[in-house]
Design a protein around this motif. Sequence first.
Motif, PDB file in Angstrom:
ATOM      1  N   ALA A   1       0.824  -1.208   0.000  1.00  0.00           N
ATOM      2  CA  ALA A   1       0.000   0.000   0.000  1.00  0.00           C
ATOM      3  C   ALA A   1       0.857   1.256   0.000  1.00  0.00           C
ATOM      4  CB  ALA A   1      -0.928  -0.010   1.222  1.00  0.00           C
ATOM      5  N   ILE A   2       2.083   1.152   0.512  1.00  0.00           N
ATOM      6  CA  ILE A   2       3.008   2.295   0.522  1.00  0.00           C
ATOM      7  C   ILE A   2       3.892   2.273  -0.716  1.00  0.00           C
ATOM      8  CG2 ILE A   2       4.878   3.443   1.770  1.00  0.00           C
ATOM      9  CD1 ILE A   2       3.804   2.181   4.333  1.00  0.00           C
ATOM     10  N   THR A   3       4.473   1.124  -1.018  1.00  0.00           N
ATOM     11  CA  THR A   3       5.476   1.048  -2.090  1.00  0.00           C
ATOM     12  C   THR A   3       4.861   1.018  -3.481  1.00  0.00           C
ATOM     13  OG1 THR A   3       5.519  -1.379  -2.112  1.00  0.00           O
ATOM     14  CG2 THR A   3       6.976  -0.270  -0.524  1.00  0.00           C
ATOM     15  N   HIS A   4       3.596   0.576  -3.566  1.00  0.00           N
ATOM     16  CA  HIS A   4       2.930   0.387  -4.869  1.00  0.00           C
ATOM     17  C   HIS A   4       3.708  -0.605  -5.737  1.00  0.00           C
ATOM     18  CE1 HIS A   4       0.329   3.660  -3.691  1.00  0.00           C
ATOM     19  NE2 HIS A   4       1.361   4.451  -3.556  1.00  0.00           N
ATOM     20  N   ARG A   5       4.276  -1.602  -5.067  1.00  0.00           N
ATOM     21  CA  ARG A   5       5.011  -2.674  -5.719  1.00  0.00           C
ATOM     22  C   ARG A   5       4.440  -4.006  -5.244  1.00  0.00           C
ATOM     23  NH1 ARG A   5      10.198  -1.115  -7.461  1.00  0.00           N
ATOM     24  NH2 ARG A   5      11.055  -3.126  -6.841  1.00  0.00           N
ATOM     25  N   PRO A   6       4.756  -5.110  -5.928  1.00  0.00           N
ATOM     26  CA  PRO A   6       4.207  -6.397  -5.499  1.00  0.00           C
ATOM     27  C   PRO A   6       4.634  -6.740  -4.077  1.00  0.00           C
ATOM     28  CG  PRO A   6       5.171  -6.572  -7.691  1.00  0.00           C
ATOM     29  CD  PRO A   6       5.552  -5.229  -7.167  1.00  0.00           C
ATOM     30  N   PRO A   7       3.721  -7.270  -3.268  1.00  0.00           N
ATOM     31  CA  PRO A   7       4.108  -7.740  -1.925  1.00  0.00           C
ATOM     32  C   PRO A   7       4.996  -8.969  -2.058  1.00  0.00           C
ATOM     33  CG  PRO A   7       1.854  -8.394  -2.432  1.00  0.00           C
ATOM     34  CD  PRO A   7       2.304  -7.514  -3.570  1.00  0.00           C
ATOM     35  N   LEU A   8       6.106  -8.992  -1.313  1.00  0.00           N
ATOM     36  CA  LEU A   8       7.090 -10.062  -1.494  1.00  0.00           C
ATOM     37  C   LEU A   8       7.470 -10.684  -0.151  1.00  0.00           C
ATOM     38  CD1 LEU A   8       9.454  -8.391  -4.119  1.00  0.00           C
ATOM     39  CD2 LEU A   8       7.746 -10.179  -4.544  1.00  0.00           C
ATOM     40  N   ASN A   9       7.738 -11.988  -0.201  1.00  0.00           N
ATOM     41  CA  ASN A   9       8.200 -12.744   0.961  1.00  0.00           C
ATOM     42  C   ASN A   9       9.449 -13.525   0.600  1.00  0.00           C
ATOM     43  OD1 ASN A   9       5.085 -12.666   0.908  1.00  0.00           O
ATOM     44  ND2 ASN A   9       5.503 -13.119   3.050  1.00  0.00           N
ATOM     45  N   VAL A  10      10.302 -13.744   1.596  1.00  0.00           N
ATOM     46  CA  VAL A  10      11.433 -14.664   1.454  1.00  0.00           C
ATOM     47  C   VAL A  10      11.425 -15.606   2.649  1.00  0.00           C
ATOM     48  CG1 VAL A  10      12.927 -13.217   0.016  1.00  0.00           C
ATOM     49  CG2 VAL A  10      12.970 -12.932   2.496  1.00  0.00           C
ATOM     50  N   ASP A  11      11.772 -16.844   2.424  1.00  0.00           N
ATOM     51  CA  ASP A  11      11.786 -17.829   3.506  1.00  0.00           C
ATOM     52  C   ASP A  11      12.861 -18.864   3.230  1.00  0.00           C
ATOM     53  OD1 ASP A  11      10.808 -20.598   4.697  1.00  0.00           O
ATOM     54  OD2 ASP A  11       9.903 -18.989   5.893  1.00  0.00           O
ATOM     55  N   SER A  12      13.790 -19.002   4.162  1.00  0.00           N
ATOM     56  CA  SER A  12      14.966 -19.836   3.914  1.00  0.00           C
ATOM     57  C   SER A  12      14.679 -21.329   4.009  1.00  0.00           C
ATOM     58  CB  SER A  12      16.095 -19.459   4.889  1.00  0.00           C
ATOM     59  OG  SER A  12      15.713 -19.758   6.230  1.00  0.00           O
ATOM     60  N   TRP A  13      13.565 -21.744   4.614  1.00  0.00           N
ATOM     61  CA  TRP A  13      13.234 -23.162   4.639  1.00  0.00           C
ATOM     62  C   TRP A  13      12.455 -23.556   3.383  1.00  0.00           C
ATOM     63  CZ3 TRP A  13       8.903 -26.382   4.617  1.00  0.00           C
ATOM     64  CH2 TRP A  13       9.162 -27.724   4.914  1.00  0.00           C
ATOM     65  N   CYS A  14      11.532 -22.719   2.980  1.00  0.00           N
ATOM     66  CA  CYS A  14      10.699 -23.051   1.826  1.00  0.00           C
ATOM     67  C   CYS A  14      11.413 -22.835   0.500  1.00  0.00           C
ATOM     68  CB  CYS A  14       9.429 -22.188   1.830  1.00  0.00           C
ATOM     69  SG  CYS A  14       8.268 -22.556   3.158  1.00  0.00           S
ATOM     70  N   MET A  15      12.322 -21.872   0.447  1.00  0.00           N
ATOM     71  CA  MET A  15      12.878 -21.436  -0.830  1.00  0.00           C
ATOM     72  C   MET A  15      14.371 -21.719  -0.925  1.00  0.00           C
ATOM     73  SD  MET A  15      11.104 -17.665  -0.981  1.00  0.00           S
ATOM     74  CE  MET A  15       9.326 -17.443  -1.023  1.00  0.00           C
ATOM     75  N   PRO A  16      14.832 -22.246  -2.056  1.00  0.00           N
ATOM     76  CA  PRO A  16      16.274 -22.375  -2.278  1.00  0.00           C
ATOM     77  C   PRO A  16      16.894 -21.011  -2.558  1.00  0.00           C
ATOM     78  CG  PRO A  16      15.077 -23.075  -4.224  1.00  0.00           C
ATOM     79  CD  PRO A  16      14.045 -22.804  -3.166  1.00  0.00           C
TER      80      PRO A  16
END
Length: 453
Positions: A53-68
Amino acid sequence: MIVPRIIMVAAPRSGGGKTTITLALLAAFQRRGLRVGAVKTGPDYIDPAFHAAITHRPPLNVDSWCMPVSLLSGIMNAAATDVDVVVVESAMGLFDGLMAPEGARGAPADIAALFGVPVLLVLDVSGQGQSVGPIAQGFARWSETVQVRGVVLNRVASQRHERLARSAVEMAGLPVCGALMRQKGEVLPERHLGLVQAREHGNLAGWLSDLADKAERELNLDAILQIASPLVEAKVNSASLAAACIPPPGQRIAVADDAAFSFLYGHLSLFWRQAGAELVPFSPLADQAPDASCDACWLSGGYPELYAGQIAQAEHFKKGLKDFALTHPVHGECGGYMVLGKALEDAQGQMHTMAGLLGHVTSFAHRKLHLGYREATLLADNILGRAGTRLRGHEFHYATVTDKGSDAPLADLVAGDGASLGACGGQRGLVSGSFFHVLARSSNQNILNSSAF
C-alpha cells in the motif's frame, strides 16, 4: 547506477512492534522522496499487503526453509529493482525457526546472514529499564554472521524511562536510533489470522501519514539510513530459478481477488507475469465467474468464512466455476479449498452451500489452529505438478474438515520437523485443493515441463 540500500527491522519476539516501525520507516522514507521497496521474511500475506500500500510494488516474501537460494536471490533482486532503500520486516523473533538445517531454518537471521542485511533491533521496553541493555548485547553477539547495527526503543513510557533504556543499550555498544513513545490512538485492528487486511482499513492513508509524522519526530531517520548497507544484485541462474518456481498454471489465469480471496503470494504472481502469463482477476463476492477464455482458475486463500452467506448466494459465480471446471483446471488454497467443497459452517454454526466441486465440508465453528511449515508430495498429476513432485509451503488456518468426502487426496503432507501428517486435500477430475499454501518447489523434482521459463 544507484545501488539500493537495505535494512532489516527485527525484534526478540512477535508483537514487539516490527510491523508498525517498518510501515513508519517506509512512509517516512517515501515522504523524503526516496523510492522504497519492502520484503517480509516467512510465510505471511497480510503484512506485505500493507507494505504494498506504501510502495505500490508487489508484496514479497522470502523464507529460507521453503525457498532455495536461487529463488531467494530472485525475489531480493525484484525487491531492489528501481528503489533507493529496501526495508525487510522480520517475522517472529530474529533467530526463531526450525532447529535445523543451519542457514535454512526459516529464521529471519538466515536472510540477514545470506544477503548481509544489517539489523535494526526493535526492543519493546515496556515493563523494564536497564535490563534492555543485556538483551541488546546478547542479540548483537549471538551470531558472527548477523550484524545488529542499531536499536529502536518501542513503547517508551516517559523521558526518564527513555534515558534509562537508552543508556543501557549504549553501554552495550549499540547506537539508539530512536524511541517511540507509548501513546493512545488508533492501532491496526486484528482478527484470527492477524491484522485486518490493508484493503479493509477505512483510513489507511491517514494512519500511514500519522506514522510518518511519528517516525520523523521520534526516529533518527538519517542514522537508520546510515546503518543500511548497499545491496548488490545477486547473480541468479535462470535454470535454477525456474526449477524452484511454481510454473504458471496457464497462459491466462483467472484469479479470485476480493476481500474473501486475497492470499496469493506476490512472488508467484510476479514470476508468472514475467514468464508471460496474464492474471485475470474476478470477484466471487461480486458474483463474478472466472473468464471462460482463461486456461486455469486459482482460488486464493483469504476469509471466506466471514462471507459464507454471500458466497452461498453467488449463483452466477458457482455455476460459472462449475462450467469452467468441466474443461479447465481449478485449484483452491485454504479458503479457496473451503469454497470448492460441499458446504462451509460459519462461526455461528450456520451451514452454507459452497461450489460442490469437491465433496468435503469445512467448519469454522469447530476451530483448531493448524500452523507450520509443510512439505507436500503430490499423489497424482495435477495443476501443481506431476505425481511425486515435492512442494514446500505452510498451513495457517483455524477451520477444520468435518466431512472428508470421497475424493482422492491431493498430497501426502510432512511437517517442517519431519513428522508425517498424512494425506491432505482433495482431487476430482480437473479440480484440486487443500489447506496447504505453496511457496516453492523442492529441488531435483520430476516436474511438469513449462515453456514459460
